[in-house]
Design a protein around this motif. Structure first.
Motif, PDB file in Angstrom:
ATOM      1  N   VAL A 116       2.944  -3.872  14.412  1.00  0.00           N
ATOM      2  CA  VAL A 116       2.778  -3.254  13.095  1.00  0.00           C
ATOM      3  C   VAL A 116       1.728  -2.165  13.234  1.00  0.00           C
ATOM      4  N   GLY A 117       2.067  -0.953  12.891  1.00  0.00           N
ATOM      5  CA  GLY A 117       1.125   0.153  13.046  1.00  0.00           C
ATOM      6  C   GLY A 117       1.653   1.400  12.352  1.00  0.00           C
ATOM      7  N   GLY A 118       1.210   2.563  12.840  1.00  0.00           N
ATOM      8  CA  GLY A 118       1.650   3.818  12.265  1.00  0.00           C
ATOM      9  C   GLY A 118       0.995   4.133  10.926  1.00  0.00           C
ATOM     10  N   LEU A 119      -0.298   3.815  10.756  1.00  0.00           N
ATOM     11  CA  LEU A 119      -1.008   4.105   9.519  1.00  0.00           C
ATOM     12  C   LEU A 119      -2.081   5.156   9.767  1.00  0.00           C
ATOM     13  N   ARG A 120      -2.458   5.849   8.691  1.00  0.00           N
ATOM     14  CA  ARG A 120      -3.496   6.885   8.764  1.00  0.00           C
ATOM     15  C   ARG A 120      -4.385   6.768   7.542  1.00  0.00           C
ATOM     16  N   VAL A 121      -5.712   6.782   7.786  1.00  0.00           N
ATOM     17  CA  VAL A 121      -6.697   6.729   6.708  1.00  0.00           C
ATOM     18  C   VAL A 121      -7.503   8.016   6.741  1.00  0.00           C
TER      19      VAL A 121
ATOM     20  N   ASP B 224      -6.322   7.569  12.774  1.00  0.00           N
ATOM     21  CA  ASP B 224      -4.965   7.083  12.986  1.00  0.00           C
ATOM     22  C   ASP B 224      -5.012   5.682  13.568  1.00  0.00           C
ATOM     23  N   VAL B 225      -4.237   4.758  12.985  1.00  0.00           N
ATOM     24  CA  VAL B 225      -4.185   3.370  13.439  1.00  0.00           C
ATOM     25  C   VAL B 225      -2.778   3.111  13.964  1.00  0.00           C
ATOM     26  N   ASP B 226      -2.637   3.219  15.289  1.00  0.00           N
ATOM     27  CA  ASP B 226      -1.324   3.006  15.896  1.00  0.00           C
ATOM     28  C   ASP B 226      -0.974   1.519  15.990  1.00  0.00           C
ATOM     29  N   HIS B 227      -1.974   0.653  16.040  1.00  0.00           N
ATOM     30  CA  HIS B 227      -1.722  -0.785  16.170  1.00  0.00           C
ATOM     31  C   HIS B 227      -2.614  -1.535  15.190  1.00  0.00           C
ATOM     32  N   VAL B 228      -1.994  -2.203  14.228  1.00  0.00           N
ATOM     33  CA  VAL B 228      -2.737  -3.015  13.266  1.00  0.00           C
ATOM     34  C   VAL B 228      -2.728  -4.478  13.705  1.00  0.00           C
ATOM     35  N   CYS B 229      -1.550  -4.985  14.003  1.00  0.00           N
ATOM     36  CA  CYS B 229      -1.410  -6.361  14.478  1.00  0.00           C
ATOM     37  C   CYS B 229      -0.008  -6.530  15.046  1.00  0.00           C
ATOM     38  N   ASP B 230       0.298  -7.727  15.544  1.00  0.00           N
ATOM     39  CA  ASP B 230       1.624  -8.079  16.041  1.00  0.00           C
ATOM     40  C   ASP B 230       2.185  -9.217  15.196  1.00  0.00           C
TER      41      ASP B 230
END
Length: 449
Positions: free
Chosen positions: A412-417, A427-433
């Motif tokens: 789970v990823g692909g977020l930007r703050v 950029d948050v490419d990896h939040v968790c699995d």
């Protein structure tokens, strides 16, 4: 307690009676060339040892005249043993008898043990000695300790003055026991000094390994090896965290009856290695900047006993780490619902996102999706949302809905703050699995079976 003589550092013409196979006397520092009227004996105090034997094993069903003779002489327990069962072990089965012997050598001195010494000053002359004083000191590479200082007294012919001293060894390397004696004999002031040298070794080798987690937790692995020459009983292996952490020991098996160590017992033999695991968590909160950036973790307090009960204690210096870099914005995932969470293929699920402001300035944050970096778990709904203003060292939380497209373990990823005030972007490419099940009725346990 039994007396075992030390090995002095120098030789002398003074009389020194020591019951050992290899004994040399120390060189006294004296004020003339006449023989001294007093003699000095220095012996280490230690516990006795079991006498080792070579057991003679035999079959009880095939009795022989040799076995009958041993039994008739009542020495079976000392030199023989019958076939043993796991529940019927005796001390003789390990090659040890029930008899004790005095140590024939000085033995090993280890860091953390208590060094005990017996000092005897003898008047072997035919005339009385007046105003005899003695000072016992221990010299290390960095310090000098006063162990005992005897007040002036008179010694008649053939009388002795005995002194017993103990000292907890807290430093490695060469130690020198310094014995100084002053007295008046035959109308003269006399004095001499003797030096007894011994080496202090490290009984345990401690190595650490660290794993810093994204949520501020630290997994500390402590590797403990017995580098001494004898087995030891670990009475206590305690971790004392620093003021910024609380910890949980992961070295016990928890069941309904009691907690048991994962090692089975507390004995550690020479050269054996044990690995202890501790989980450290920030004491105050996950947003505590000091606990996230400090390099001080805590200390290990180790207490052990030797085969016959002598105690030793070591406390390590402060265990440190290379503190991880703390960015201005940190993203932490969490499950908004309680209980077991099941993620099913092509079924939306909700995931909480905590955004922490680690900077010293206020932020006005916006969370958006970067769909090209999301992989097989896509964000449902709007691709951008306002998170509002966040003060320094504070956080805000929101819930996002995701849609899994592929079964199995997925990222789970692909977020930007973005901070609208400063323009800072993360950029948050990896939040968790997450593990995506193929069907609603599947369970994780069935997949592992």
């Amino acid at each position: 307690m039994t007396a075992v003589p030390t090995t002095p550092a120098r030789s002398s013409t003074a009389t020194t009676n020591m019951t050992t196979t290899t004994t040399t006397t120390a060189m006294p520092t004296q004020d003339d060339h006449l023989p001294h009227l007093l003699s000095l004996k220095v012996m280490r105090l230690s516990r006795p040892q079991f006498v080792s034997t070579l057991p003679v094993y035999y079959e009880s069903a095939e009795s022989t005249s040799l076995v009958e003779g041993l039994e008739n002489n009542n020495i079976l327990d000392l030199i023989t043993c019958r076939p043993i069962q796991p529940s019927e072990l005796h001390i003789r089965d390990f090659g040890l008898s029930q008899m004790l012997k005095l140590p024939s050598a000085f033995g090993n001195i280890y860091l953390g043990e208590t060094f005990s010494t017996f000092i005897s000053i003898n008047n072997e002359s035919p005339i009385p000695i007046h105003q005899m004083t003695a000072k016992i000191e221990l010299q290390t590479s960095s310090q000098r300790f006063l162990l005992a200082e005897a007040s002036p007294l008179d010694l008649s012919p053939s009388s002795t003055r005995d002194i017993t001293v103990s000292h907890e060894i807290k430093e490695l390397g060469v130690h020198i026991l310094v014995c100084s004696v002053h007295y008046i004999g035959d109308g003269r002031k006399r004095h001499f000094r003797k030096f007894y040298k011994f080496q202090v070794s490290n009984p345990l080798a401690v190595k650490t390994k660290l794993n810093n987690m994204i949520d501020g937790r630290v997994f500390l692995e402590a590797q403990l090896q017995n580098v001494s020459a004898s087995p030891m009983y670990l009475e206590r292996m305690k971790f004392e965290p620093s003021e910024h952490f609380q910890f949980e020991s992961l070295n016990q098996i928890i069941d309904e009856s009691n907690d048991k160590t994962v090692f089975g017992n507390h004995f550690i033999h020479p050269q054996d290695v044990r690995q202890y695991l501790y989980m450290l968590s920030p004491r105050h909160s996950a947003t505590d900047r000091i606990s996230r950036t400090t390099n001080a973790l805590g200390k290990l307090d180790i207490v052990w006993r030797t085969a016959l009960g002598d105690m030793g204690r070591l406390q390590t210096s402060q265990l440190t780490r290379k503190a991880p870099l703390l960015e201005d914005i940190e993203i932490q995932p969490f499950w908004p619902q309680e209980g077991d969470v099941k993620v099913v293929l092509e079924t939306p699920f909700r995931l909480g996102i905590r955004v922490i402001n680690h900077s010293n300035e206020n932020m006005k944050l916006v969370l958006s999706a970067v769909k090209t970096k999301m992989g097989s778990v896509l964000l449902s709904g709007l691709g951008s949302r306002q998170l509002g203003e966040v003060d320094p060292n504070q956080f805000t939380e929101t819930e996002l809905e995701f849609f899994p497209l592929t079964p199995g373990l997925q990222r789970v990823g692909g977020l930007r703050v973005m901070d609208l005030i400063s323009g800072y972007t993360k950029d948050v490419d990896h939040v968790c699995d997450v593990f995506v099940l193929s069907h609603k009725n599947d369970t994780y346990d069935s997949l592992l079976a």
